[in-house]
Every structure is written in structure tokens, then in C-alpha cells.
Design a protein around this motif. Structure first.
Motif, PDB file in Angstrom:
ATOM      1  N   LEU A   1       0.839  -1.207   0.000  1.00 27.80           N
ATOM      2  CA  LEU A   1       0.000   0.000   0.000  1.00 27.80           C
ATOM      3  C   LEU A   1       0.871   1.252   0.000  1.00 27.80           C
ATOM      4  CD1 LEU A   1      -3.038  -0.594   2.392  1.00 27.80           C
ATOM      5  CD2 LEU A   1      -3.033  -0.269  -0.088  1.00 27.80           C
ATOM      6  N   LYS A   2       1.885   1.215   0.855  1.00 24.72           N
ATOM      7  CA  LYS A   2       2.842   2.326   0.923  1.00 24.72           C
ATOM      8  C   LYS A   2       3.477   2.565  -0.439  1.00 24.72           C
ATOM      9  CE  LYS A   2       3.508   3.599   5.275  1.00 24.72           C
ATOM     10  NZ  LYS A   2       3.724   4.940   5.751  1.00 24.72           N
ATOM     11  N   LEU A   3       3.876   1.467  -1.043  1.00 28.28           N
ATOM     12  CA  LEU A   3       4.575   1.586  -2.321  1.00 28.28           C
ATOM     13  C   LEU A   3       3.622   2.092  -3.397  1.00 28.28           C
ATOM     14  CD1 LEU A   3       6.895  -1.552  -2.275  1.00 28.28           C
ATOM     15  CD2 LEU A   3       7.317   0.757  -1.473  1.00 28.28           C
ATOM     16  N   ASP A   4       2.366   1.628  -3.325  1.00 34.39           N
ATOM     17  CA  ASP A   4       1.371   2.137  -4.270  1.00 34.39           C
ATOM     18  C   ASP A   4       1.253   3.645  -4.145  1.00 34.39           C
ATOM     19  OD1 ASP A   4       0.576   0.034  -5.804  1.00 34.39           O
ATOM     20  OD2 ASP A   4      -0.992  -0.635  -4.424  1.00 34.39           O
ATOM     21  N   LYS A   5       1.249   4.099  -2.896  1.00 35.92           N
ATOM     22  CA  LYS A   5       1.121   5.528  -2.650  1.00 35.92           C
ATOM     23  C   LYS A   5       2.304   6.266  -3.277  1.00 35.92           C
ATOM     24  CE  LYS A   5       0.204   8.040   1.323  1.00 35.92           C
ATOM     25  NZ  LYS A   5       0.358   7.953   2.774  1.00 35.92           N
ATOM     26  N   ALA A   6       3.465   5.693  -3.088  1.00 36.72           N
ATOM     27  CA  ALA A   6       4.657   6.314  -3.661  1.00 36.72           C
ATOM     28  C   ALA A   6       4.590   6.336  -5.187  1.00 36.72           C
ATOM     29  CB  ALA A   6       5.907   5.570  -3.201  1.00 36.72           C
ATOM     30  N   PHE A   7       3.877   5.360  -5.723  1.00 37.36           N
ATOM     31  CA  PHE A   7       3.771   5.254  -7.178  1.00 37.36           C
ATOM     32  C   PHE A   7       2.678   6.153  -7.753  1.00 37.36           C
ATOM     33  CE2 PHE A   7       6.327   1.352  -7.736  1.00 37.36           C
ATOM     34  CZ  PHE A   7       6.924   1.695  -8.924  1.00 37.36           C
ATOM     35  N   GLN A   8       1.746   6.558  -6.875  1.00 31.04           N
ATOM     36  CA  GLN A   8       0.559   7.249  -7.354  1.00 31.04           C
ATOM     37  C   GLN A   8       0.871   8.444  -8.252  1.00 31.04           C
ATOM     38  OE1 GLN A   8      -2.170   7.866  -4.040  1.00 31.04           O
ATOM     39  NE2 GLN A   8      -2.900   5.814  -4.558  1.00 31.04           N
ATOM     40  N   THR A   9       1.868   9.190  -7.845  1.00 35.40           N
ATOM     41  CA  THR A   9       2.236  10.368  -8.614  1.00 35.40           C
ATOM     42  C   THR A   9       2.812   9.991  -9.978  1.00 35.40           C
ATOM     43  OG1 THR A   9       4.276  10.268  -7.364  1.00 35.40           O
ATOM     44  CG2 THR A   9       2.655  11.912  -6.680  1.00 35.40           C
ATOM     45  N   LEU A  10       3.102   8.725 -10.119  1.00 35.29           N
ATOM     46  CA  LEU A  10       3.792   8.298 -11.333  1.00 35.29           C
ATOM     47  C   LEU A  10       2.875   7.558 -12.295  1.00 35.29           C
ATOM     48  CD1 LEU A  10       6.650   6.713  -9.267  1.00 35.29           C
ATOM     49  CD2 LEU A  10       6.763   8.974 -10.293  1.00 35.29           C
ATOM     50  N   LYS A  11       1.592   7.521 -11.974  1.00 38.42           N
ATOM     51  CA  LYS A  11       0.623   6.809 -12.818  1.00 38.42           C
ATOM     52  C   LYS A  11       0.751   7.218 -14.282  1.00 38.42           C
ATOM     53  CE  LYS A  11      -1.969   3.818 -10.668  1.00 38.42           C
ATOM     54  NZ  LYS A  11      -2.862   4.211  -9.579  1.00 38.42           N
ATOM     55  N   GLY A  12       0.500   6.263 -15.125  1.00 41.27           N
ATOM     56  CA  GLY A  12       0.538   6.563 -16.550  1.00 41.27           C
ATOM     57  C   GLY A  12       1.874   6.215 -17.169  1.00 41.27           C
ATOM     58  N   GLN A  13       2.834   5.921 -16.307  1.00 41.03           N
ATOM     59  CA  GLN A  13       4.097   5.462 -16.864  1.00 41.03           C
ATOM     60  C   GLN A  13       4.110   3.949 -16.791  1.00 41.03           C
ATOM     61  OE1 GLN A  13       7.442   7.517 -15.149  1.00 41.03           O
ATOM     62  NE2 GLN A  13       6.165   9.250 -14.579  1.00 41.03           N
ATOM     63  N   GLY A  14       4.172   3.307 -17.892  1.00 42.02           N
ATOM     64  CA  GLY A  14       4.006   1.861 -17.953  1.00 42.02           C
ATOM     65  C   GLY A  14       5.162   1.055 -17.398  1.00 42.02           C
ATOM     66  N   ARG A  15       6.309   1.649 -17.388  1.00 43.52           N
ATOM     67  CA  ARG A  15       7.484   0.886 -16.978  1.00 43.52           C
ATOM     68  C   ARG A  15       8.169   1.499 -15.762  1.00 43.52           C
ATOM     69  NH1 ARG A  15       9.403  -3.120 -19.766  1.00 43.52           N
ATOM     70  NH2 ARG A  15       8.180  -3.681 -21.582  1.00 43.52           N
ATOM     71  N   ILE A  16       8.838   0.650 -15.045  1.00 48.51           N
ATOM     72  CA  ILE A  16       9.633   1.163 -13.934  1.00 48.51           C
ATOM     73  C   ILE A  16      10.922   1.718 -14.503  1.00 48.51           C
ATOM     74  CG2 ILE A  16      10.896   0.550 -11.840  1.00 48.51           C
ATOM     75  CD1 ILE A  16       8.806  -1.555 -11.277  1.00 48.51           C
ATOM     76  N   THR A  17      11.146   2.960 -14.215  1.00 46.38           N
ATOM     77  CA  THR A  17      12.355   3.601 -14.719  1.00 46.38           C
ATOM     78  C   THR A  17      13.186   4.094 -13.546  1.00 46.38           C
ATOM     79  OG1 THR A  17      11.337   5.775 -14.762  1.00 46.38           O
ATOM     80  CG2 THR A  17      11.094   4.428 -16.741  1.00 46.38           C
ATOM     81  N   GLU A  18      14.377   4.503 -13.880  1.00 48.14           N
ATOM     82  CA  GLU A  18      15.298   5.071 -12.877  1.00 48.14           C
ATOM     83  C   GLU A  18      14.583   6.129 -12.038  1.00 48.14           C
ATOM     84  OE1 GLU A  18      19.231   4.842 -11.680  1.00 48.14           O
ATOM     85  OE2 GLU A  18      19.105   4.652 -13.858  1.00 48.14           O
ATOM     86  N   ILE A  19      13.810   6.958 -12.729  1.00 48.92           N
ATOM     87  CA  ILE A  19      13.199   8.100 -12.046  1.00 48.92           C
ATOM     88  C   ILE A  19      12.060   7.658 -11.131  1.00 48.92           C
ATOM     89  CG2 ILE A  19      12.045  10.325 -12.366  1.00 48.92           C
ATOM     90  CD1 ILE A  19      13.386  10.188 -15.292  1.00 48.92           C
ATOM     91  N   ASN A  20      11.152   6.843 -11.649  1.00 49.78           N
ATOM     92  CA  ASN A  20       9.990   6.552 -10.812  1.00 49.78           C
ATOM     93  C   ASN A  20      10.237   5.479  -9.748  1.00 49.78           C
ATOM     94  OD1 ASN A  20       9.686   4.130 -12.150  1.00 49.78           O
ATOM     95  ND2 ASN A  20       7.959   4.791 -13.394  1.00 49.78           N
ATOM     96  N   VAL A  21      11.360   4.818  -9.831  1.00 52.10           N
ATOM     97  CA  VAL A  21      11.631   3.799  -8.818  1.00 52.10           C
ATOM     98  C   VAL A  21      12.299   4.402  -7.568  1.00 52.10           C
ATOM     99  CG1 VAL A  21      13.960   2.994  -9.398  1.00 52.10           C
ATOM    100  CG2 VAL A  21      12.249   1.358  -8.638  1.00 52.10           C
ATOM    101  N   ALA A  22      12.842   5.593  -7.716  1.00 54.14           N
ATOM    102  CA  ALA A  22      13.631   6.184  -6.622  1.00 54.14           C
ATOM    103  C   ALA A  22      12.829   6.345  -5.330  1.00 54.14           C
ATOM    104  CB  ALA A  22      14.203   7.528  -7.058  1.00 54.14           C
ATOM    105  N   THR A  23      11.632   6.933  -5.425  1.00 55.90           N
ATOM    106  CA  THR A  23      10.829   7.154  -4.217  1.00 55.90           C
ATOM    107  C   THR A  23      10.408   5.841  -3.574  1.00 55.90           C
ATOM    108  OG1 THR A  23       9.253   7.810  -5.906  1.00 55.90           O
ATOM    109  CG2 THR A  23       9.648   9.376  -4.112  1.00 55.90           C
ATOM    110  N   THR A  24      10.043   4.887  -4.419  1.00 55.25           N
ATOM    111  CA  THR A  24       9.584   3.617  -3.860  1.00 55.25           C
ATOM    112  C   THR A  24      10.714   2.885  -3.164  1.00 55.25           C
ATOM    113  OG1 THR A  24       9.700   2.967  -6.154  1.00 55.25           O
ATOM    114  CG2 THR A  24       7.539   2.954  -5.137  1.00 55.25           C
TER     115      THR A  24
END
Ligand SMILES: Nc1nc2c(ncn2[C@@H]2O[C@H](COP(=O)(O)OP(=O)(O)OP(=O)(O)O)[C@@H](O)[C@H]2O)c(=O)[nH]1
Ligand SMILES: Nc1nc2c(ncn2[C@@H]2O[C@H](COP(=O)(O)OP(=O)(O)OP(=O)(O)O)[C@@H](O)[C@H]2O)c(=O)[nH]1
Ligand SMILES: [K+]
Ligand SMILES: [Mg+2]
Ligand SMILES: [Mg+2]
Lengths: 295, 284
Positions: free
Chosen positions: A7-30
Motif C-alpha cells: 500500500l505504501k509503495l502504491d502511494k509512492a507510485f501514485q504520482t507516477l501513474k501513466g508510466q508503464g514501466r519502472i524507470t530510474e526516475i519513478n523507482v527512486a521514491t519507492t
């Protein structure tokens, strides 16, 4: 605190919705959230950093759209990584020699004496002739404690209350075992700090004199950041064969398990989960991983 | 806040030191935020100032002893006998701390009597009796597997009869997750109050200095069951720093009274905030 990491990780991902892949940028917060969860579980901060770096690598380029939620995907990757780090196949203790000798070592109050009793009982149930040996000549009533446990489980305890030389006591116990057909000798020792040179010398001398086929390091699962220092120091002196994690019947997350495994690369062989003599189990890496992650 | 990179580096480094000392993420963040606030307000410069600000902030989180006038190993005036109940999870050092504490009270001219209410763990009664002999204080025991509340009751009774200054009750180690065992503590307390209505005057929770974040949960649960009034942190003679106590003291407002620094009778010290905080930042 982290009852549900995903759930925590989902929250961290929420701002990143719409990006289909895990990238360097969106994985940092999680990854930061994962690291926080590990440290909260008492995983050593350096180990937590290394492990989350590995997780980042593994996560990179994964397609989040195909999974139920990115948080769940990341949690699974994390869980798999921890499970992998802690173990693979479970390793048995080595019982070799006549008699076979098992040496027990660890910090004060970690649960050595209790575990010695449990292990004796466990081996006795397998039909083996076991002798317990009381080599803690320092703690008040340590010998008596082992004797009481021995009586409870019906295992003989070798002790020399007047003797102040642990090595001599252990050697005499082995002679006694040979004479009386005990096939396994479990040697309970005093608790000691890794910084106590004199006491570390004593346990090193015990190991040298007895040539045990199994030396076990007993550690309290509630231990914090210092677990790595201690485990490393004991391993440097003893080159132990396995780890015993105690007091897992509580609610500690037990991150020390991961830290120790990572730092000394020795398998965790038993877990102790209660004060009763039956409260002993094998170690299951997947269960421990879930526990550390609070799942 | 408009920090320079050096500041961030310093703060990162700080975070690392605190986390590595078991201070825990939440308390670490709290400390760092407090520093950041002060730094921007006071227009901080230089790492030496930062260092003293940091130490001040950590000290500020450690709560004060409620009876600040109480000298070392003194008991409050007009409280006699002064009853201490010692609690904690398994193997933290309760019995040993009681042995050392008795010696200190005795040295301060107090008469002490101990109650062996751990009737559960193998040879626990013998262990306390040996400490009693070593220190030269009487131990009330009814043997193994007897009712711990009955032992506590008789000890307090004996203490009153013998006009003792200090009564210390040893209890069995118990994990805070075990409901029955936790309510047993409540019962032990209640039974003592039949003899001395405001007993125990101090419920001392012993924490193992090498314990990580679980110590926080221990403090919470033992406080719920027994209204813990003081803390003792043991095994600080090793490389563990015991940093978790900062968050505990801050959150529950319980003062740390003693630290254990060894297994010998003299290895008990009165907690000193400044020394404790200094040791956090000392390399091993
Ligand atoms: N709840 C729980 N308590 C345990 C477990 N293992 C040991 N204990 C308790 O922990 C305390 C310390 O255990 P011991 O076996 O005396 O520890 P030790 O390592 O021999 O201690 P020293 O000889 O003083 O260094 C005792 O109260 C035990 O009953 C466990 O798995 N769960
Ligand atoms: N190095 C060190 N060892 C300590 C200290 N305090 C206690 N010990 C050791 O820790 C071990 C456990 O201490 P005990 O006093 O038996 O702990 P306890 O909390 O009464 O244990 P249980 O009654 O089994 O729950 C013993 O080996 C003690 O000698 C300390 O400050 N430093
Ligand atoms: K220390
Ligand atoms: Mg022992
Ligand atoms: Mg005890």
C-alpha cells in the motif's frame, strides 16, 4: 508500522501513474520507502542500502501495467529478493565424530542455555544419546539452570561446579561421553560481548580444543543495528557454521536475520520461539522475509 | 530552506549516525527537522556549531527524572519501604540489575530486601539468591513454580516487618505479546498494594541496549500493563548504543535512571544524558 508495504509503495507510485514501466526516475521514491521499511525492521542500514540497490536493479524495466499494482509488483520483487538472500535450501547441522560436538556461543541473554536444552530434546527425540555440558562458569546459577532443563527433558548434564576452566570441563565431558556411550555432546557456554578479549579468547580456545562438527551462534531476534558487528566479530573468531534466531514468538520484525546472513554468509539453522523445550523450529527464509516486511 | 550542499551532506551523515545507533527512522527525522528549524532560524554556520546543536536537541528529547531532587540511590523522604518492581522481556538483565542496584542501595546505607517472584525460568530463584548472598541482602523466596504474586506479597510484608528501606521484586521475563503474562504483572502489583497501598513506587522497565526498534513496542506495552515509571538500559559495555531509548523517553516521558555496563556488581551507573548522547557519536 508497515502493516502493508505494498500500500505504501502504491502511494509512492501514485504520482507516477501513466508510466508503464519502472524507470530510474519513478523507482527512486519507492526504493526509499522500502529502505525505510527495512530499517524500521532493524535491518542494518548499510545492508538495507545494498539490498535496496539490488532491488532497484531488479525492478528496472519491469512492466508495471501487467501487474495488479506497481506496489504489489515491487513488494513481490522485494520479498523474493529477501527470501533469496536469506537462504535457499535449509541446511542441517553436521553431526560427526565420536562423540559429535556442538558448541553454542553468543551474547549475554540471547537464549543459549534454553536453546541447548531444546536442541538436546530435539536430538533425543530422534533417538540419539545426548550429553549436555555446562561450561558457563560465570553467571550465577547458570549450571543449575542447565541441570533443571536437563532434568525436564531427561538428558544428562555434565558439570563441574568447582572447576573454573571451561576447556577442561568440556574435555572431561567428552571423556565422560565416550565412556558412557553419549554420541552427541552439546556445550553450553557463557554469554560474552565481542569486545571482551578475554572471553572471546576463551570461546576460541574451546573451539580449538573441541573441534566441534557444528558451532552455532545464538542471537536474539530483537537485536538492532549492532547485530552485524557482533555476528562478524564472533564469526571472525569462531568461523561458526550456523545461526540460531531466538525469541521469535514475540512481535519483532527480526531484520537482524537479514543483516547477519548478508554479512557473515552463514545459514540460519534454527529458530527458537518460546521458553518451552518444544519451541524449536527450522528456519524458513520465505516466512522470515514476509515477517521483516510486516506482511 | 536554501541549504548548501555541504549542509545536506552533513545532515545525511547525521542521519546515518543516528540510524546506526538504533535511534529509529521516526525519531531521527524528528531530530533532523528540529535541527533544520533551528539552523535556518539561527542562521547556522559551521559543523562545530551543528554538532553542539545536535547534541542539545537529542538531550532535549530525553525526559527528566520526575523527582529531580532525588540523589543517587536515595529514596524519597517519607516513603518507607520504597518498593521497586522490575519488569521486562526475557534475558534483558533484570535479575543482574537488581543485584547491582541492591549493592548500591546498601552502600548508600539503606537496608534492602529482595523478592524472587520469577518462579518460572529454570534456576531463576537460585540466581537471585546468589546475588543476595554476594551483596549481603536477604531474599524472600517460595521456590519454583509458586505463585509470583504470593512471593511479592510476602516480600512486601517482610519488608514492612523488618523495617526495610528498599524492597525490590524480580519478575520473570515475558514478551509483551503474551496477554496472560502481562496481566500477571497487574496482579502482582495489586497484591502488593494490600500491604503498602501506594506500592510499587517505581516500576522499572529493563531494556537490553542492543535491542532495536522492538524496544519501543516493549515500552508501550509494559506501560499499558504496569505504568512503567523508570527505565534501565543494560549491556552498554558492548558496541551497541541503545539509541532507541531516545524515542522511548520522548514518546512516553519515562526517564532513564540507570545503565548497565557489565556483569559485575559495580557495573551499574546512574544515567547521564550528556554522556549517553556523547557515546552515540563516538566511533567504536
Ligand atoms: N519468549 C522466549 N524466551 C526465550 C526464548 N529463548 C530463550 N528465552 C528466554 O530468554 C531468557 C534468556 O535465556 P537463556 O537461555 O538463559 O539465555 P543465555 O544466552 O543462556 O543467557 P546467558 O547465559 O546469561 O548469556 C530466559 O528467560 C529464557 O527463558 C524464546 O525463544 N522465546
Ligand atoms: N555485558 C553485560 N551483560 C549483562 C548486563 N546486565 C546483565 N547482563 C548479562 O545478561 C544475561 C542475562 O541477565 P539476567 O539478569 O539473567 O536477565 P533477566 O532479564 O533477569 O533474564 P530472565 O529472568 O531470564 O528474563 C546474564 O548473562 C547477565 O550477566 C550488562 O550491563 N552488561
Ligand atoms: K556501547
Ligand atoms: Mg546461559
Ligand atoms: Mg531474571
Amino acid at each position: 508500522m508497515f502493516d502493508n508495504l505494498s500500500l505504501k509503495l502504491d502511494k509512492a507510485f501514485q504520482t507516477l501513474k501513466g508510466q508503464g514501466r519502472i524507470t530510474e526516475i519513478n523507482v527512486a521514491t519507492t526504493v526509499k520507502e522500502i529502505r525505510k521499511a527495512l530499517i524500521d525492521a532493524d535491518v542494518n542500514y548499510k545492508v538495507a542500502k545494498e539490498v535496496t540497490d539490488d532491488i532497484r536493479e531488479k525492478a528496472m524495466g519491469q512492466n508495471v501495467l501487467t501487474s495488479i499494482s506497481p506496489g504489489q509488483l515491487l513488494t513481490k520483487i522485494t520479498n523474493d529478493e529477501l527470501t533469496h538472500l536469506m537462504g535457499g535450501e535449509s541446511v542441517d547441522i553436521t553431526i560427526e565424530g565420536n562423540p559429535a560436538i556442538i558448541l553454542i556461543a553468543g551474547l549475554q541473554g540471547s537464549g543459549k542455555t534454553t536453546f541447548s536444552g531444546k536442541l538436546a530434546s530435539y536430538l533425543k527425540k530422534q533417538g540419539r544419546q545426548v550429553l549436555l555440558t555446562a561450561c558457563d562458569i560465570y553467571r550465577p546459577a547458570a549450571i543449575k539452570q542447565l541441570q533443571v532443563l536437563g532434568e525436564q527433558i531427561g538428558v544428562e548434564v555434565y558439570a563441574e561446579p568447582e572447576n573454573k576452566d571451561a576447556v577442561k570441563i568440556a574435555k572431561a565431558a567428552i571423556a565422560h561421553a565416550k565412556k558412557n556411550n553419549h554420541r552427541i555432546v552439546i556445550v553450553d557456554t557463557a554469554g560474552r560481548l565481542a569486545v571482551d578479549e578475554e572471553m572471546m579468547n576463551e570461546i576460541a580456545r574451546l573451539k580449538e580444543a573441541l573441534a566441534p562438527s557444528e558451532t552455532l551462534f545464538v542471537v536474539d531476534s530483537m537485536t538492532g543495528q549492532d547485530a552485524v558487528n557482533t555476528a562478524k566479530a564472533f564469526n571472525d573468531r569462531l568461523n561458526f557454521d550456523g545461526v540460531v534466531l531466538t525469541k521469535l514468538d514475540g512481535d519483532t520484525r527480526g531484520g537482524a536475520a537479514l543483516s547477519i546472513r548478508r554479512v557473515v554468509e552463514k545459514p540460519i539453522k534454527f529458530i527458537s520461539m518460546g521458553e518451552k523445550m518444544e519451541a524449536l523450529d527450522r528456519f524458513y527464509p520465505d516466512r522470515m522475509a514476509s515477517r521483516i516486511l510486516g506482511m | 530552506v536554501g541549504k548548501s550542499t555541504v549542509d545536506d551532506e552533513v545532515l545525511d551523515n547525521l542521519e546515518e549516525i543516528l540510524v546506526a545507533s538504533d535511534v529509529g527512522i521516526n525519531t531521527t527525522v524528528k531530530i533532523i527537522e528540529r535541527i533544520q528549524n533551528r539552523v535556518s532560524k539561527d542562521k547556522y554556520l559551521g559543523t562545530t556549531e551543528l554538532d553542539s546543536i545536535l547534541r542539545e536537541e537529542v538531550v532535549a528529547l530525553l525526559s527528566d527524572t520526575s523527582d529531580t531532587d532525588l540523589k543517587e540511590f536515595e529514596t524519597p523522604p517519607n516513603v518507607k519501604p520504597y518498593v521497586i518492581m522490575v519488569v521486562g522481556v526475557n534475558g534483558v538483565g533484570k535479575t543482574t540489575t537488581i543485584g547491582k542496584l541492591s549493592a548500591q542501595y546498601k552502600k548508600a546505607g539503606k537496608s534492602v530486601i529482595l523478592g524472587a517472584a520469577d518462579t518460572f525460568r529454570a534456576a531463576a530463584v537460585d540466581q537471585l539468591k546468589l546475588w543476595g548472598e554476594r551483596v549481603g541482602v536477604p531474599v524472600i523466596a517460595k521456590g519454583m513454580n509458586t505463585d509470583p504474586s504470593a512471593v511479592a506479597f510476602e516480600t512486601v510484608q517482610a519488608g514492612v516487618e523488618q523495617n526495610a528501606d528498599v524492597i525490590i521484586i524480580d519478575t520473570a521475563g515475558r514478551l509483551h505479546t503474551k496477554v496472560n503474562l502481562m496481566s500477571e504483572l497487574t496482579k502482582i502489583k495489586r497484591v502488593m498494594q494490600k500491604v503498602v497501598p501506594d506500592a510499587p513506587h517505581d516500576v522499572m522497565l529493563v531494556l537490553d541496549g542492543s535491542t532495536g526498534q522492538n524496544a519501543m513496542v516493549q515500552a508501550r506495552e509494559f506501560t499499558k500493563a504496569t505504568e512503567v515509571s523508570s527505565l534501565a538500559i543494560t549491556k552498554l559495555d558492548g558496541t551497541a548504543k541503545g539509541g532507541v531509548v531516545i524515542g522511548i523517553s520522548d514518546e512516553f516521558q519515562i526517564p532513564v535512571r540507570y545503565i548497565g555496563v557489565g556483569e559485575k556488581v559495580e557495573d551499574l551507573q546512574v544515567f547521564n544524558k550528556k554522556e549517553f548522547v556523547d557515546s552515540l557519536f563516538k566511533k567504536n
